[in-house]
Design an enzyme around this catalytic site. Structure first.
Site, PDB file in Angstrom:
ATOM      1  N   ASP A  38       1.536  -1.306   0.182  1.00 27.95           N
ATOM      2  CA  ASP A  38      -0.020   0.323  -0.054  1.00 27.95           C
ATOM      3  C   ASP A  38       0.933   1.877   0.154  1.00 27.95           C
ATOM      4  OD1 ASP A  38      -2.576   1.161   0.170  1.00 27.95           O
ATOM      5  OD2 ASP A  38      -3.285   0.125   1.574  1.00 27.95           O
ATOM      6  N   ASP A  57     -11.081   2.561  -3.585  1.00 24.06           N
ATOM      7  CA  ASP A  57     -11.005   1.746  -3.108  1.00 24.06           C
ATOM      8  C   ASP A  57     -13.613   1.158  -3.925  1.00 24.06           C
ATOM      9  OD1 ASP A  57      -8.661   1.878  -1.645  1.00 24.06           O
ATOM     10  OD2 ASP A  57      -9.558   1.912  -0.234  1.00 24.06           O
TER      11      ASP A  57
END
Ligand code: GLA
Length: 414
Positions: free
Chosen positions: A159, A219
């Site tokens: 990430d 997301d």
């Protein structure tokens, strides 16, 4: 000399934009299960022992993947997302799993997952912290890569939270090198472009050379508006991103949320069809232990999976938007084509679309064979460029077809 220059120019023209990360992995879009969208950062194993982020969750998913046909359908990676580690590194500076929730540790979990013939994925972050505030890998790339390799992990989702955006490229490349240096094959899933887009246009050549897949956009949520926003973003950036996809490296529009709460069945079919057209990783985030049979059947549909995993490895694109229809087309091996017709009108009933209006339909010259994959499997037979065939598409649903040109000369060649 002249000839060499000419050949070089030809190679540049013919070859894909960039070389893929040379680790021999992700030659087809990755398939598996990833915990985030469904289970998020649920760490309360006292209140919710069945759904908290713990070794039990991944072991149970691995069990179901083998027993319920997921593994057979191609779903291979069982992936841990954020919130697995302890808040402190160990005395040697290594990440460690939360001891209460992972009493056996990650190595044992990897052994378990491997004993089922599956692979284990883990999560870390290029910056100081993960997005949920656990320790990040900044300053520890080599240590963390080695720890994951020692644990026999097979995939790393890396990430991009808590990182100076100007250092993202360097960070992602350093971790790629650190993984390579361990000598273990670890599939490398990045979020580099997602965190770079607000500041500059990402360098997709460098990204493809560094990562096996990469997130570009927000997301995914368990809603049609989220799926639509991902499709809209992809369609409006496809000239930039689609050419960089191919065996070894893929654009990642995020998880499949099929089998959860927010999508109607038609919308689930749309996500499945379009993720296959986009050559996207098929990482499901749902509760495989408790999924409705219709969603399961959709996720395990071998004809859609065959489109996703087609050996040509070319990402499909949105080729026309007309009258609240979107046509998405993906070239397949053996000169075939997959066509998805999405009805974006969220009012009314099924609407008809003249399939000959799809730009790729020209491959039906002089004729082609058409199979409908969604909503139901149906042989639609031989068609021509001038066919009057109409496909009916439900609101926010998708009709998915494969088209095989039938050569006039086949008889002579054979
Ligand atoms: C970011 C990522 C998500 C998930 C969470 C975890 O938002 O994009 O996919 O990994 O972090 O905190």
């Amino acid at each position: 000399m002249c000839r060499a220059v000419f050949l070089l120019a030809l190679t540049v023209l013919v070859c894909p934009a960039a070389e893929a990360l040379d680790n021999g992995l992700a030659l087809k879009p990755t398939m598996g299960w990833l915990h985030w969208e469904r289970f998020m950062c649920n760490t309360d194993c006292y209140k919710d022992p069945n759904n908290c982020i713990s070794e039990r969750l991944y072991m149970q998913m691995a069990d179901v993947m083998v027993k319920e046909g997921w593994k057979e359908a191609g779903y291979e990676y069982v992936c841990i997302d954020d919130c697995w580690p302890s808040h402190q590194r160990d005395a040697k500076g290594r990440l460690q799993a939360d001891p209460k929730r992972f009493p056996g540790g990650i190595k044992k979990l990897a052994d378990y997952v491997h004993s089922k013939g599956l692979k284990l994925g883990i999560y870390a972050d290029v910056g100081k912290n993960t997005c949920a505030g656990y320790p990040g890998s900044l300053g520890y790339y080599e240590t963390d890569a080695q720890t994951f390799a020692d644990w026999d992990v097979d995939l790393l989702k890396f990430d991009g939270c808590y990182m100076d955006w100007k250092l993202l490229g360097e960070g992602y490349m350093n971790m790629s090198r650190a993984l390579n240096k361990t000598g273990r094959s670890i599939l490398y899933s990045c979020e580099w472009p997602l965190y770079e887009w607000p500041h500059k246009q990402p360098d997709y050549k460098a990204i493809r050379e560094t990562c096996n897949h990469w997130r570009n956009f927000d997301d995914v949520y368990d809603s049609w508006s989220s799926i639509k926003s991902i499709l809209d973003w992809t369609a409006s950036h496809q000239d930039t991103i689609a050419p960089s996809a191919g065996p070894g490296g893929w654009n990642d529009p995020d998880m499949l949320v099929i089998g959860n709460f927010g999508l109607s069945h038609d919308q689930q079919e749309s996500q499945m069809a379009l993720w296959a057209i986009m050559a996207a990783p098929l990482l499901v985030s749902n509760d495989l232990r408790d999924i409705c049979p219709r969603s399961k059947k959709l996720l395990q549909n071998t004809d859609i999976i065959a489109i996703s995993q087609d050996p040509l490895g070319k990402q499909g694109q949105c080729t026309i938007k007309v009258d609240s229809f979107e046509v998405w087309e993906r070239p397949l091996s053996k000169k075939r084509l997959a066509i998805a017709v999405l009805n974006t009108q969220e009012i009314g009933g099924p609407r008809g679309f003249f399939i000959r209006a799809a730009p790729g339909w020209k491959i039906c010259e002089p004729q082609c064979n058409v199979t409908q994959i969604l909503p139901q499997y149906k042989e639609l037979g031989v068609q021509t460029p001038h066919t009057k065939l109409v496909v009916f598409v439900n609101p926010s649903g998708t009709t998915l077809l494969t088209v095989t040109p039938t050569s006039d000369y086949a008889g002579f060649i054979l």
